[in-house]
Motif scaffolding. Structure first.
Motif, PDB file in Angstrom:
ATOM      1  N   ASP A 147       2.267   1.705  -3.437  1.00 13.56           N
ATOM      2  CA  ASP A 147       1.244   2.229  -4.347  1.00 13.56           C
ATOM      3  C   ASP A 147       1.055   3.730  -4.142  1.00 13.56           C
ATOM      4  OD1 ASP A 147       0.863  -0.298  -5.335  1.00 13.56           O
ATOM      5  OD2 ASP A 147      -0.956  -0.716  -4.174  1.00 13.56           O
ATOM      6  N   TYR A 207      -9.330   6.122  -9.441  1.00 14.43           N
ATOM      7  CA  TYR A 207      -8.083   5.355  -9.355  1.00 14.43           C
ATOM      8  C   TYR A 207      -8.348   3.859  -9.491  1.00 14.43           C
ATOM      9  CZ  TYR A 207      -3.965   3.225  -7.129  1.00 14.43           C
ATOM     10  OH  TYR A 207      -2.860   2.447  -6.840  1.00 14.43           O
ATOM     11  N   ASN A 208      -7.608   3.209 -10.369  1.00 16.45           N
ATOM     12  CA  ASN A 208      -7.739   1.767 -10.609  1.00 16.45           C
ATOM     13  C   ASN A 208      -6.399   1.110 -10.275  1.00 16.45           C
ATOM     14  OD1 ASN A 208      -7.841  -0.854 -11.708  1.00 16.45           O
ATOM     15  ND2 ASN A 208      -9.313  -0.220 -13.284  1.00 16.45           N
ATOM     16  N   ALA A 209      -6.333   0.418  -9.150  1.00  9.71           N
ATOM     17  CA  ALA A 209      -5.073  -0.161  -8.686  1.00  9.71           C
ATOM     18  C   ALA A 209      -4.497  -1.170  -9.670  1.00  9.71           C
ATOM     19  CB  ALA A 209      -5.284  -0.818  -7.323  1.00  9.71           C
ATOM     20  N   THR A 210      -5.381  -1.841 -10.389  1.00  9.18           N
ATOM     21  CA  THR A 210      -4.904  -2.846 -11.351  1.00  9.18           C
ATOM     22  C   THR A 210      -4.111  -2.198 -12.477  1.00  9.18           C
ATOM     23  OG1 THR A 210      -6.811  -4.263 -10.865  1.00  9.18           O
ATOM     24  CG2 THR A 210      -5.613  -4.688 -12.921  1.00  9.18           C
ATOM     25  N   LEU A 211      -4.553  -1.035 -12.908  1.00 11.10           N
ATOM     26  CA  LEU A 211      -3.858  -0.330 -13.995  1.00 11.10           C
ATOM     27  C   LEU A 211      -2.553   0.302 -13.512  1.00 11.10           C
ATOM     28  CD1 LEU A 211      -6.883   1.426 -15.764  1.00 11.10           C
ATOM     29  CD2 LEU A 211      -5.700  -0.668 -16.449  1.00 11.10           C
ATOM     30  N   TRP A 212      -2.529   0.708 -12.237  1.00 15.12           N
ATOM     31  CA  TRP A 212      -1.327   1.329 -11.681  1.00 15.12           C
ATOM     32  C   TRP A 212      -0.341   0.232 -11.277  1.00 15.12           C
ATOM     33  CZ3 TRP A 212       0.025   6.543 -10.496  1.00 15.12           C
ATOM     34  CH2 TRP A 212      -0.892   7.496 -10.949  1.00 15.12           C
ATOM     35  N   ASP A 213       0.232  -0.385 -12.268  1.00 13.95           N
ATOM     36  CA  ASP A 213       1.148  -1.515 -12.057  1.00 13.95           C
ATOM     37  C   ASP A 213       2.566  -1.058 -12.422  1.00 13.95           C
ATOM     38  OD1 ASP A 213       2.609  -3.868 -12.023  1.00 13.95           O
ATOM     39  OD2 ASP A 213       1.089  -5.035 -13.088  1.00 13.95           O
ATOM     40  N   VAL A 263      -3.238   4.448 -17.477  1.00 14.34           N
ATOM     41  CA  VAL A 263      -4.118   4.229 -16.322  1.00 14.34           C
ATOM     42  C   VAL A 263      -5.504   4.854 -16.527  1.00 14.34           C
ATOM     43  CG1 VAL A 263      -2.176   4.075 -14.735  1.00 14.34           C
ATOM     44  CG2 VAL A 263      -3.282   6.293 -15.104  1.00 14.34           C
ATOM     45  N   GLN A 290       4.622  -2.289 -15.513  1.00 14.28           N
ATOM     46  CA  GLN A 290       4.367  -1.873 -16.890  1.00 14.28           C
ATOM     47  C   GLN A 290       5.543  -1.044 -17.400  1.00 14.28           C
ATOM     48  OE1 GLN A 290       0.450  -1.236 -18.399  1.00 14.28           O
ATOM     49  NE2 GLN A 290      -0.344  -0.866 -16.329  1.00 14.28           N
ATOM     50  N   ASP A 311       0.826  -1.203   0.000  1.00 15.22           N
ATOM     51  CA  ASP A 311       0.000   0.000   0.000  1.00 15.22           C
ATOM     52  C   ASP A 311       0.865   1.260   0.000  1.00 15.22           C
ATOM     53  OD1 ASP A 311      -2.403  -1.452   0.087  1.00 15.22           O
ATOM     54  OD2 ASP A 311      -2.318  -1.593   2.273  1.00 15.22           O
TER      55      ASP A 311
END
Length: 251
Positions: free
Chosen positions: A176, A215-221, A203, A224, A173
Protein backbone atom coordinates in the motif's frame (compact mmCIF):
# COMPACT_ATOMS: atom_id res chain seq x y z
CA UNK A 1 23.86 -1.22 -12.82
CA UNK A 2 20.31 -2.26 -13.29
CA UNK A 3 19.89 -2.04 -17.02
CA UNK A 4 21.73 -1.31 -20.23
CA UNK A 5 20.73 0.28 -23.52
CA UNK A 6 18.65 -1.93 -25.75
CA UNK A 7 20.33 -3.76 -28.59
CA UNK A 8 18.06 -1.80 -30.92
CA UNK A 9 20.31 1.24 -30.50
CA UNK A 10 22.96 -0.24 -32.77
CA UNK A 11 22.43 -1.16 -36.42
CA UNK A 12 21.66 -4.85 -36.77
CA UNK A 13 24.27 -5.66 -39.34
CA UNK A 14 24.48 -9.31 -38.31
CA UNK A 15 20.96 -10.15 -39.48
CA UNK A 16 20.35 -11.00 -43.11
CA UNK A 17 17.51 -9.65 -45.24
CA UNK A 18 16.65 -9.62 -48.90
CA UNK A 19 18.51 -6.34 -49.48
CA UNK A 20 21.87 -7.52 -48.13
CA UNK A 21 23.03 -9.06 -51.38
CA UNK A 22 22.45 -5.78 -53.20
CA UNK A 23 24.65 -3.78 -50.84
CA UNK A 24 28.23 -3.02 -51.84
CA UNK A 25 30.72 -5.02 -49.82
CA UNK A 26 32.18 -1.79 -48.46
CA UNK A 27 28.77 -0.82 -47.05
CA UNK A 28 28.35 -4.16 -45.31
CA UNK A 29 31.88 -3.87 -43.96
CA UNK A 30 31.08 -0.40 -42.57
CA UNK A 31 27.98 -1.75 -40.82
CA UNK A 32 29.87 -4.65 -39.30
CA UNK A 33 32.71 -2.40 -38.14
CA UNK A 34 30.32 0.11 -36.58
CA UNK A 35 28.17 -2.51 -34.89
CA UNK A 36 31.22 -4.22 -33.41
CA UNK A 37 32.59 -0.90 -32.17
CA UNK A 38 29.23 0.06 -30.69
CA UNK A 39 28.90 -3.27 -28.93
CA UNK A 40 32.40 -2.86 -27.49
CA UNK A 41 31.21 0.35 -25.82
CA UNK A 42 27.91 -0.89 -24.39
CA UNK A 43 29.39 -1.06 -20.92
CA UNK A 44 30.48 2.57 -21.13
CA UNK A 45 27.12 3.65 -22.53
CA UNK A 46 25.19 1.76 -19.86
CA UNK A 47 26.90 3.86 -17.20
CA UNK A 48 24.18 6.45 -17.87
CA UNK A 49 22.15 4.49 -15.31
CA UNK A 50 24.59 5.50 -12.55
CA UNK A 51 24.45 9.24 -13.24
CA UNK A 52 22.80 11.65 -10.83
CA UNK A 53 22.84 14.82 -12.94
CA UNK A 54 23.33 16.22 -16.43
CA UNK A 55 27.03 16.90 -15.97
CA UNK A 56 27.71 13.26 -15.08
CA UNK A 57 25.62 12.14 -18.04
CA UNK A 58 27.73 14.23 -20.40
CA UNK A 59 30.91 12.69 -19.01
CA UNK A 60 29.49 9.26 -19.87
CA UNK A 61 28.40 10.46 -23.31
CA UNK A 62 31.79 11.87 -24.20
CA UNK A 63 33.61 8.85 -22.79
CA UNK A 64 31.42 6.70 -25.03
CA UNK A 65 32.32 8.80 -28.08
CA UNK A 66 36.00 8.58 -27.21
CA UNK A 67 35.75 4.80 -26.95
CA UNK A 68 33.97 4.56 -30.30
CA UNK A 69 36.59 6.75 -31.92
CA UNK A 70 39.39 4.47 -30.79
CA UNK A 71 37.85 1.69 -32.89
CA UNK A 72 36.40 3.69 -35.77
CA UNK A 73 38.64 6.75 -36.21
CA UNK A 74 42.17 5.85 -35.10
CA UNK A 75 43.83 8.85 -36.74
CA UNK A 76 41.52 11.40 -35.11
CA UNK A 77 41.45 9.59 -31.78
CA UNK A 78 45.25 9.30 -31.64
CA UNK A 79 45.51 13.09 -31.64
CA UNK A 80 43.15 13.27 -28.67
CA UNK A 81 44.85 10.42 -26.83
CA UNK A 82 48.20 12.15 -27.22
CA UNK A 83 46.78 15.23 -25.50
CA UNK A 84 45.43 13.04 -22.69
CA UNK A 85 48.81 11.38 -22.18
CA UNK A 86 50.52 14.78 -21.95
CA UNK A 87 48.04 16.10 -19.37
CA UNK A 88 49.51 15.99 -15.85
CA UNK A 89 46.04 16.13 -14.29
CA UNK A 90 45.16 12.84 -15.97
CA UNK A 91 48.33 11.21 -14.67
CA UNK A 92 47.63 12.46 -11.14
CA UNK A 93 44.06 11.13 -11.17
CA UNK A 94 44.91 7.69 -12.54
CA UNK A 95 43.56 5.01 -10.24
CA UNK A 96 41.27 7.41 -8.38
CA UNK A 97 37.48 7.68 -8.47
CA UNK A 98 37.79 10.78 -10.64
CA UNK A 99 40.18 9.25 -13.14
CA UNK A 100 37.63 8.67 -15.90
CA UNK A 101 36.06 12.10 -15.48
CA UNK A 102 39.46 13.81 -15.57
CA UNK A 103 40.43 11.92 -18.71
CA UNK A 104 37.21 12.87 -20.51
CA UNK A 105 37.52 16.53 -19.51
CA UNK A 106 41.10 16.53 -20.79
CA UNK A 107 39.96 15.01 -24.07
CA UNK A 108 37.31 17.69 -24.49
CA UNK A 109 39.88 20.49 -24.26
CA UNK A 110 42.25 18.93 -26.79
CA UNK A 111 42.62 20.52 -30.20
CA UNK A 112 41.52 17.31 -31.89
CA UNK A 113 38.27 16.80 -29.96
CA UNK A 114 35.90 18.45 -32.45
CA UNK A 115 37.44 16.68 -35.43
CA UNK A 116 37.26 13.34 -33.63
CA UNK A 117 33.60 13.64 -32.63
CA UNK A 118 32.66 14.79 -36.13
CA UNK A 119 34.49 11.80 -37.59
CA UNK A 120 32.70 9.36 -35.27
CA UNK A 121 29.29 10.81 -36.05
CA UNK A 122 30.17 10.68 -39.75
CA UNK A 123 30.92 6.96 -39.44
CA UNK A 124 27.58 6.47 -37.70
CA UNK A 125 25.72 8.43 -40.36
CA UNK A 126 27.16 6.22 -43.09
CA UNK A 127 25.32 3.25 -41.55
CA UNK A 128 22.14 5.24 -40.81
CA UNK A 129 22.79 5.49 -37.09
CA UNK A 130 22.19 8.79 -35.26
CA UNK A 131 24.42 8.92 -32.19
CA UNK A 132 22.88 12.17 -30.97
CA UNK A 133 19.39 10.67 -31.09
CA UNK A 134 20.53 7.47 -29.36
CA UNK A 135 22.16 9.44 -26.59
CA UNK A 136 19.31 11.93 -26.08
CA UNK A 137 16.86 9.05 -25.60
CA UNK A 138 19.01 7.81 -22.73
CA UNK A 139 19.68 11.25 -21.28
CA UNK A 140 16.04 12.34 -21.33
CA UNK A 141 14.94 9.06 -19.78
CA UNK A 142 17.49 9.34 -16.99
CA UNK A 143 16.78 12.98 -16.19
CA UNK A 144 13.04 12.40 -16.21
CA UNK A 145 13.43 9.49 -13.80
CA UNK A 146 15.76 11.41 -11.51
CA UNK A 147 13.26 14.26 -11.40
CA UNK A 148 10.40 11.91 -10.54
CA UNK A 149 12.41 10.25 -7.76
CA UNK A 150 13.40 13.63 -6.33
CA UNK A 151 9.80 14.84 -6.40
CA UNK A 152 8.57 11.74 -4.55
CA UNK A 153 11.51 11.42 -2.15
CA UNK A 154 10.06 13.19 0.88
CA UNK A 155 6.88 11.16 0.65
CA UNK A 156 8.90 7.96 0.37
CA UNK A 157 10.81 8.87 3.52
CA UNK A 158 7.53 9.52 5.37
CA UNK A 159 6.05 6.22 4.22
CA UNK A 160 9.13 4.18 5.09
CA UNK A 161 9.42 5.80 8.52
CA UNK A 162 5.79 4.92 9.23
CA UNK A 163 6.42 1.32 8.23
CA UNK A 164 9.49 1.10 10.42
CA UNK A 165 7.57 2.41 13.43
CA UNK A 166 4.73 -0.05 12.90
CA UNK A 167 5.94 -3.31 14.44
CA UNK A 168 2.88 -5.06 13.01
CA UNK A 169 3.38 -3.87 9.44
CA UNK A 170 2.50 -6.55 6.90
CA UNK A 171 3.52 -7.15 3.30
CA UNK A 172 0.16 -5.66 2.40
CA UNK A 173 1.03 -2.48 4.27
CA UNK A 174 4.31 -2.25 2.37
CA UNK A 175 2.49 -2.72 -0.93
CA UNK A 176 0.00 0.00 0.00
CA UNK A 177 2.86 2.38 0.84
CA UNK A 178 4.60 1.64 -2.46
CA UNK A 179 1.36 2.29 -4.28
CA UNK A 180 1.13 5.82 -2.86
CA UNK A 181 4.79 6.41 -3.72
CA UNK A 182 4.31 5.17 -7.28
CA UNK A 183 1.45 7.62 -7.69
CA UNK A 184 3.77 10.39 -6.48
CA UNK A 185 6.35 9.39 -9.08
CA UNK A 186 3.76 9.54 -11.83
CA UNK A 187 2.67 13.12 -11.19
CA UNK A 188 6.20 14.27 -12.09
CA UNK A 189 6.27 12.34 -15.38
CA UNK A 190 4.61 14.35 -18.16
CA UNK A 191 3.32 11.34 -20.10
CA UNK A 192 1.58 9.97 -16.99
CA UNK A 193 -0.11 13.10 -15.69
CA UNK A 194 -3.44 12.35 -17.36
CA UNK A 195 -3.69 8.85 -15.90
CA UNK A 196 -2.57 10.25 -12.54
CA UNK A 197 -5.44 12.72 -12.71
CA UNK A 198 -7.84 9.87 -13.40
CA UNK A 199 -6.55 8.10 -10.31
CA UNK A 200 -7.00 11.25 -8.26
CA UNK A 201 -10.68 11.14 -9.13
CA UNK A 202 -10.94 7.43 -8.34
CA UNK A 203 -9.56 7.84 -4.82
CA UNK A 204 -11.29 11.22 -4.30
CA UNK A 205 -8.00 13.00 -3.70
CA UNK A 206 -8.43 16.64 -2.66
CA UNK A 207 -4.84 17.74 -3.31
CA UNK A 208 -2.85 15.90 -5.96
CA UNK A 209 0.41 16.71 -4.15
CA UNK A 210 -0.81 15.25 -0.84
CA UNK A 211 -2.05 11.71 -1.49
CA UNK A 212 -2.04 10.89 2.23
CA UNK A 213 -4.54 13.65 3.02
CA UNK A 214 -7.87 11.92 3.83
CA UNK A 215 -6.32 8.68 2.55
CA UNK A 216 -8.96 5.96 2.10
CA UNK A 217 -7.39 2.49 1.90
CA UNK A 218 -10.56 1.00 0.44
CA UNK A 219 -10.40 3.31 -2.57
CA UNK A 220 -6.67 2.72 -3.06
CA UNK A 221 -7.23 -0.73 -4.55
CA UNK A 222 -4.58 -1.85 -7.05
CA UNK A 223 -7.15 -4.17 -8.65
CA UNK A 224 -9.01 -1.20 -10.06
CA UNK A 225 -8.52 -0.84 -13.81
CA UNK A 226 -7.45 2.80 -13.45
CA UNK A 227 -4.38 1.80 -11.46
CA UNK A 228 -2.72 -0.38 -14.10
CA UNK A 229 -1.62 2.50 -16.40
CA UNK A 230 0.17 4.17 -13.48
CA UNK A 231 1.89 0.96 -12.40
CA UNK A 232 3.03 0.05 -15.91
CA UNK A 233 3.90 3.66 -16.72
CA UNK A 234 6.10 4.02 -13.66
CA UNK A 235 7.85 0.75 -14.45
CA UNK A 236 8.52 1.95 -18.00
CA UNK A 237 9.83 5.29 -16.75
CA UNK A 238 12.17 3.51 -14.35
CA UNK A 239 13.47 1.34 -17.19
CA UNK A 240 14.05 4.38 -19.40
CA UNK A 241 16.02 5.85 -16.52
CA UNK A 242 18.18 2.75 -16.13
CA UNK A 243 16.51 1.60 -12.93
CA UNK A 244 13.60 -0.40 -11.49
CA UNK A 245 10.86 0.51 -9.04
CA UNK A 246 12.24 -1.84 -6.41
CA UNK A 247 15.74 -0.39 -6.76
CA UNK A 248 14.41 3.15 -6.41
CA UNK A 249 12.25 2.25 -3.40
CA UNK A 250 15.22 0.67 -1.64
CA UNK A 251 17.58 3.58 -2.42
Amino acid sequence: MSSSPSSSTAPNSTSKNKDDDSKPSSSRADEIQFTNAFNNQRGALAAFATCSNEEELHIVRDGFLLGLACDLCPVESDAVKMAIVMDNKVAESTGTTRGFETMVKSARTSLGWSAMTEAVKGKAKKVNSDLDDIWMTLEKGRLEWLGACTGAHNLKVTLKEALEKDTNATDGDISDAKMVWIYALCISIPSLQSVAQTWQNVVQMKDKTQPLLDYNATLWDCRQAEWKPLDLGAQAAAERGGSTLNEAWDA
